[in-house]
Design a protein around this motif. Structure first.
Motif, mmCIF file in Angstrom:
data_model
loop_
_atom_site.group_PDB
_atom_site.id
_atom_site.type_symbol
_atom_site.label_atom_id
_atom_site.label_comp_id
_atom_site.label_asym_id
_atom_site.label_seq_id
_atom_site.Cartn_x
_atom_site.Cartn_y
_atom_site.Cartn_z
ATOM 1 N N UNK A 43 38.567 -56.003 56.202
ATOM 2 C CA UNK A 43 39.864 -56.087 56.866
ATOM 3 C C UNK A 43 40.990 -55.522 56.025
ATOM 4 N N UNK A 44 42.187 -55.891 56.404
ATOM 5 C CA UNK A 44 43.392 -55.360 55.776
ATOM 6 C C UNK A 44 44.066 -56.446 54.954
ATOM 7 N N UNK A 102 53.238 -51.633 64.373
ATOM 8 C CA UNK A 102 53.184 -50.803 63.189
ATOM 9 C C UNK A 102 52.622 -49.425 63.513
ATOM 10 N N UNK A 104 50.879 -46.187 61.586
ATOM 11 C CA UNK A 104 50.102 -46.100 60.355
ATOM 12 C C UNK A 104 49.889 -44.674 59.868
ATOM 13 N N UNK A 105 49.819 -44.533 58.557
ATOM 14 C CA UNK A 105 49.295 -43.311 57.963
ATOM 15 C C UNK A 105 47.778 -43.375 57.942
ATOM 16 N N UNK A 106 47.157 -42.255 57.543
ATOM 17 C CA UNK A 106 45.702 -42.192 57.488
ATOM 18 C C UNK A 106 45.133 -42.785 56.213
ATOM 19 N N UNK B 33 49.197 -58.884 67.929
ATOM 20 C CA UNK B 33 49.105 -57.429 68.049
ATOM 21 C C UNK B 33 47.625 -57.033 67.923
ATOM 22 N N UNK B 35 45.160 -53.659 67.183
ATOM 23 C CA UNK B 35 45.101 -52.283 66.693
ATOM 24 C C UNK B 35 43.645 -51.827 66.719
ATOM 25 N N UNK B 37 40.896 -48.918 65.059
ATOM 26 C CA UNK B 37 40.653 -47.929 64.011
ATOM 27 C C UNK B 37 39.368 -47.197 64.365
ATOM 28 N N UNK B 41 39.641 -42.011 61.575
ATOM 29 C CA UNK B 41 41.014 -41.912 62.080
ATOM 30 C C UNK B 41 41.824 -43.102 61.584
ATOM 31 N N UNK B 42 43.129 -42.986 61.717
ATOM 32 C CA UNK B 42 43.994 -44.079 61.311
ATOM 33 C C UNK B 42 44.041 -45.184 62.339
ATOM 34 N N UNK B 43 44.681 -46.265 61.955
ATOM 35 C CA UNK B 43 44.879 -47.377 62.884
ATOM 36 C C UNK B 43 45.907 -46.993 63.936
ATOM 37 N N UNK B 45 48.169 -48.625 67.245
ATOM 38 C CA UNK B 45 48.622 -49.772 68.005
ATOM 39 C C UNK B 45 48.049 -49.726 69.418
ATOM 40 N N UNK B 58 51.686 -50.044 75.519
ATOM 41 C CA UNK B 58 51.785 -48.583 75.547
ATOM 42 C C UNK B 58 50.621 -47.899 74.837
ATOM 43 N N UNK B 91 41.327 -54.557 65.137
ATOM 44 C CA UNK B 91 42.010 -55.533 64.305
ATOM 45 C C UNK B 91 43.077 -56.253 65.114
ATOM 46 N N UNK B 107 46.841 -60.042 59.235
ATOM 47 C CA UNK B 107 45.704 -59.418 59.895
ATOM 48 C C UNK B 107 44.430 -60.242 59.767
ATOM 49 N N UNK B 109 40.050 -60.155 60.011
ATOM 50 C CA UNK B 109 39.040 -59.319 59.359
ATOM 51 C C UNK B 109 38.521 -58.191 60.235
ATOM 52 N N UNK B 112 33.941 -55.167 64.493
ATOM 53 C CA UNK B 112 33.369 -53.831 64.532
ATOM 54 C C UNK B 112 32.454 -53.712 65.729
#
Lengths: 114, 116
Positions: A43-44, A102, A104-106, B33, B35, B37, B41-43, B45, B58, B91, B107, B109, B112
C-alpha cells in the motif's frame, strides 16, 4: 487540467548518499501536496504533507519543499539507506471546493545499494 | 484506532464475473476516496463519497463500475462483467469530516484484482 510529473523515473544510488527527488505540477492553484512511499505490491505510506501556505516539512531524514509559484516540490532524503528503496509518489490536492481528490505523478523508483 | 481496511487483499475473477471491493474507513471518518493503479501506470482518482452520497464520480468508467458508501457498513466498489483491463490495484482512502479542508487522506493496503 492539472498534470504532475516526477523526475527521475528511476534512481540508483550507493548507501549513504543524499538525494533529491523532483515533482512538478502544471497548475499552481493547489491546496496541498503530499509525498508517499510505495513498496512493491504494498500500500501507500504517507511521508509528508505540505499545505499550500507552507514552504517545507521535515520528518527525520526527509525534507520536502514546496514552491507553488514555480509548480515544484522536492523531496530530500539524507544519508540514504537500503531500507529507503521504494517508489516515491507525489500527489497534488487541487484547490476545488471541498473535494480533495489527489492527482498523482508516476513516481520515482529508488534503489539504495548497500 | 485501526487504519483503513480493505478486503479482500487479493481477488481473482474470470472475465464476465462481478468483483466487489470493500473499504472500511478509519473510525470517525466520513469521507472515502477510491483510486485505481493500473500496471505500469500512475494512480488515478475514481470516486469520492460521503455517507450515502456520491460527491464526485468523474474518474469512474461510464459503464460496469459503481460505488456506494451506505449509512452503515463499508464502502463498496462494484465492477460488473469484469474484463482483463480491469486488473489493477484498487486503493481506498478516508478522511475525517475536517479532512477535505486539510487534505489529509489515509490509505488502505489496497485490493489487487486479477481478471483471468
Amino acid at each position: 487540467k492539472q498534470e504532475v510529473t516526477q523526475i527521475p523515473a528511476a534512481l540508483s544510488v550507493p548507501e549513504g548518499e543524499n538525494l533529491v527527488l523532483n515533482c512538478s505540477f502544471t497548475d499552481s492553484a493547489i491546496y496541498n501536496l503530499q509525498w508517499f512511499r510505495q513498496d512493491p505490491g504494498k500500500g501507500l505510506t504517507s511521508l509528508l504533507l505540505i499545505q499550500s501556505s507552507q514552504r517545507e516539512q521535515t520528518s527525520g531524514r526527509l525534507n520536502a519543499s514546496l514552491d507553488k509559484s514555480s509548480g515544484r516540490s522536492t523531496l530530500y532524503i539524507a544519508a540514504s539507506q537500503p531500507g529507503d528503496s521504494a517508489t516515491y509518489l507525489c500527489a497534488v490536492g487541487p484547490n476545488a471546493g471541498n473535494n480533495r481528490k489527489l492527482i498523482w505523478g508516476l513516481g520515482t523508483s529508488l534503489a539504495v545499494n548497500p | 484506532n485501526a487504519g483503513v481496511m480493505q478486503n479482500p487483499r487479493h481477488l481473482v475473477r474470470r472475465r464476465g464475473q462481478e468483483a466487489r471491493l470493500r473499504c472500511s474507513p478509519m473510525k470517525g471518518h466520513s469521507h472515502v476516496y477510491w483510486y485505481r493503479q493500473l500496471p505500469e501506470e500512475g494512480l488515478k482518482f475514481m470516486v469520492y463519497l460521503q455517507k450515502e452520497n456520491i460527491i464526485d464520480e468523474s474518474g469512474m468508467p461510464k459503464e460496469r463500475f459503481s460505488a456506494e458508501f451506505p449509512k452503515e457498513g463499508p464502502s463498496i466498489l462494484r465492477i460488473q462483467q469484469v474484463v482483463r483491463g480491469d486488473s489493477a490495484a484498487y486503493f481506498c482512502a478516508s478522511s475525517p469530516p475536517a479532512g477535505p479542508l486539510t487534505g489529509e487522506q489515509y490509505f488502505g493496503p489496497g485490493t489487487r484484482l486479477t481478471v483471468t
